[in-house]
Design an enzyme around this catalytic site. Sequence first.
Site, PDB file in Angstrom:
ATOM      1  CE1 TYR A   1       4.313   3.542  23.361  1.00 46.06           C
ATOM      2  CE2 TYR A   1       3.633   4.047  21.116  1.00 46.06           C
ATOM      3  CZ  TYR A   1       4.073   4.460  22.361  1.00 46.06           C
ATOM      4  OH  TYR A   1       4.277   5.796  22.606  1.00 46.06           O
TER       5      TYR A   1
ATOM      6  CG  ASN B   1       4.399   6.456  16.890  1.00 46.60           C
ATOM      7  OD1 ASN B   1       5.420   7.013  16.486  1.00 46.60           O
ATOM      8  ND2 ASN B   1       3.282   7.122  17.132  1.00 46.60           N
TER       9      ASN B   1
ATOM     10  CD  GLU C   1       4.323   8.307  20.076  1.00 43.71           C
ATOM     11  OE1 GLU C   1       3.677   7.455  20.732  1.00 43.71           O
ATOM     12  OE2 GLU C   1       3.804   9.311  19.563  1.00 43.71           O
TER      13      GLU C   1
ATOM     14  CG  HIS D   1       0.580  13.825  18.792  1.00 47.93           C
ATOM     15  ND1 HIS D   1       1.837  13.230  18.754  1.00 47.93           N
ATOM     16  CD2 HIS D   1      -0.183  13.001  19.542  1.00 47.93           C
ATOM     17  CE1 HIS D   1       1.820  12.104  19.458  1.00 47.93           C
ATOM     18  NE2 HIS D   1       0.609  11.951  19.964  1.00 47.93           N
TER      19      HIS D   1
ATOM     20  CD  GLU E   1      -0.019   6.211  17.865  1.00 47.54           C
ATOM     21  OE1 GLU E   1      -1.159   6.183  18.343  1.00 47.54           O
ATOM     22  OE2 GLU E   1       0.951   5.710  18.433  1.00 47.54           O
TER      23      GLU E   1
ATOM     24  NE  ARG F   1       6.934  12.342  16.673  1.00 49.15           N
ATOM     25  CZ  ARG F   1       5.889  11.607  17.058  1.00 49.15           C
ATOM     26  NH1 ARG F   1       6.019  10.682  17.999  1.00 49.15           N
ATOM     27  NH2 ARG F   1       4.720  11.772  16.519  1.00 49.15           N
TER      28      ARG F   1
HETATM   29  C1  PNW Z   1       0.499   6.780  21.294  1.00 47.16           C
HETATM   30  N1  PNW Z   1      -2.300   0.993  20.828  1.00 47.16           N
HETATM   31  O1  PNW Z   1      -0.804   6.280  21.457  1.00 47.16           O
HETATM   32  C2  PNW Z   1       0.383   8.284  21.099  1.00 47.16           C
HETATM   33  O2  PNW Z   1       1.035   8.746  19.937  1.00 47.16           O
HETATM   34  C3  PNW Z   1       0.807   9.073  22.286  1.00 47.16           C
HETATM   35  O3  PNW Z   1       0.225  10.339  22.250  1.00 47.16           O
HETATM   36  C4  PNW Z   1       0.469   8.311  23.551  1.00 47.16           C
HETATM   37  O4  PNW Z   1       0.612   9.044  24.707  1.00 47.16           O
HETATM   38  C5  PNW Z   1       1.366   7.083  23.558  1.00 47.16           C
HETATM   39  O5  PNW Z   1       1.268   6.352  22.349  1.00 47.16           O
HETATM   40  C6  PNW Z   1       1.102   6.143  24.729  1.00 47.16           C
HETATM   41  O6  PNW Z   1      -0.205   5.659  24.685  1.00 47.16           O
HETATM   42  C7  PNW Z   1      -1.088   4.936  21.324  1.00 47.16           C
HETATM   43  O7  PNW Z   1      -3.463   0.685  21.139  1.00 47.16           O
HETATM   44  C8  PNW Z   1      -2.407   4.588  21.457  1.00 47.16           C
HETATM   45  O8  PNW Z   1      -1.540   0.127  20.393  1.00 47.16           O
HETATM   46  C9  PNW Z   1      -2.811   3.285  21.283  1.00 47.16           C
HETATM   47  C10 PNW Z   1      -1.878   2.310  20.978  1.00 47.16           C
HETATM   48  C11 PNW Z   1      -0.541   2.647  20.833  1.00 47.16           C
HETATM   49  C12 PNW Z   1      -0.153   3.963  21.014  1.00 47.16           C
END
Ligand code: PNW
Length: 497
Positions: free
Chosen positions: A344, A342, A403, A168, A214, A124
């Site tokens: 996390y 994504n 992600e 992005h 995002e 991706r």
């Molecule tokens: C994503 N949060 O950003 C982005 O899509 C990527 O470009 C980035 O490098 C990656 O995750 C790691 O940070 C995020 O606050 C920014 O939960 C903020 C959050 C999650 C993902």
Amino acid sequence: MRSEKSRSRRNFLKLGGSTALGLAAVSSLSCQPEKSQTENGQSLQQLNPIRKFPDNFIWGTATAAYQVEGAVNEDGRGVSIWDTYSKIPGKILNNDNGDIACDMYHRYKEDVLLMKSIHAGAYRFSISWPRVFPNGTGTANPKGLDFYNNLIDELLANGITTYATLYHWDLPQVLQDKYGGWQSKETSKAFADYAAYITEKISDRVKHYFTLNEFYSFTDLSYERGELAPGLKLDQKSVAQVRHNAVLAHGMAVQAMRQTTQSPIEIGVAENIVTAVPVIETPENIEAAKKATRELNAGLLTVMMEGKYTEHYLKGLGVNAPDFTDAELKLIGSPLDFVGINVYLANKYVLAATNADGYELLSHAKNHPTMASPWHMVSPESMYWAPRFVKDLWGTNKIYITENGCGATDTLSDDGKILDTDRVMFLKNYLAQLHRATSEGIPVKGYFHWSLMDNFEWIFGYGIRFGLFYTDYKTLARTPKLSAEYFKTIAKNNILV
Ligand code: PNW
């Protein structure tokens, strides 16, 4: 970035250099094929047949243009808002910027081989809008597209399936200056034109597209909180309009891309879904968390899936609701071929409640563990509940994890190894929850690890590393970490280890 309070970074650097695990794993930390792969694969499957992922499950890696490409002044590329923002002193840790980044613009052939070496079957990547349209609209810059044509050809020649993200966060600066960026529907229109141009040119080879990545990050965090480019702090009504214009851009692009494509393609979104997780998995709490997830995403994913704003969302905004029409809502709700999320963290924990909402949102307790990014609460259950709620709320039958990964301040051991046991621990726990999802029939079709290699981590510059490969920013050499070996073992065998 999304947590209510900032936390100091945890240091996970206590590497046990001489453990049996370390030595055994490091001996095969090379990009060369191993001799014992077949036997190794068979025995793993014999040991753990129940841990298989579905047949044809896709194991890929992900990156984004501004974070890896560098070459910002080459071949007619225009300026993006991230070029501008990263040059403002004090905005980025150590005043880093993406001028060179990983220099993937020149090293993509080497990087495709890195992917191959860890059995990643899909990649991706994002296309830089200002490389292709230096002024955002108007005449395309053919040299900008050449880079992506070459990259795509190289990926396909190596058996790696291409997944392109069209936005992005690197908006052409011209559109920021002319229209205030996402504050104007002119930017939504310009995005749809750019997206239509891309599918016209590359859909003979690229069959999977994510429109924008995002939304919350490039709307709220960028226009309300001022944390990301363009770093604005606007009022609530303007931010609601920015959000609306962003989802409108998505809907307009979906329609425009379907007009210009040369052959059948699949289009979806790559959204950082706000995930509410039942803190105790009782039927009442699960129902409450599902309801909360729908409302917490009301201005973004929910409106894209349902083609309307929830009552709760509009009521909450009151006079600050965005200006929109029914025709726009219809566009925003354009049917998609899949949903990319994504994942996390669990953004909120939830308990059922007898209040009007039916749920109570709990913040993370003070000592909740985090990974290196201050926002990154460790919460593997999110990897089960995020896709489950997407399926339960909207009946989606094709989901990608676009992600997942974690940051760390990886360092090299004396003999040049990167023993990132923290990342392996993280992945093991998140992938166990992904396996839980697929084994229950939740239709997750693929997983993209963020990221292939350490890269420009936005406001954290080069200070936090997300890669399976370590990037030496002086020499630009890439070195596989222990987590690359872990990913490879899983991807090659399609099994949870
Ligand atoms: C994503 N949060 O950003 C982005 O899509 C990527 O470009 C980035 O490098 C990656 O995750 C790691 O940070 C995020 O606050 C920014 O939960 C903020 C959050 C999650 C993902």
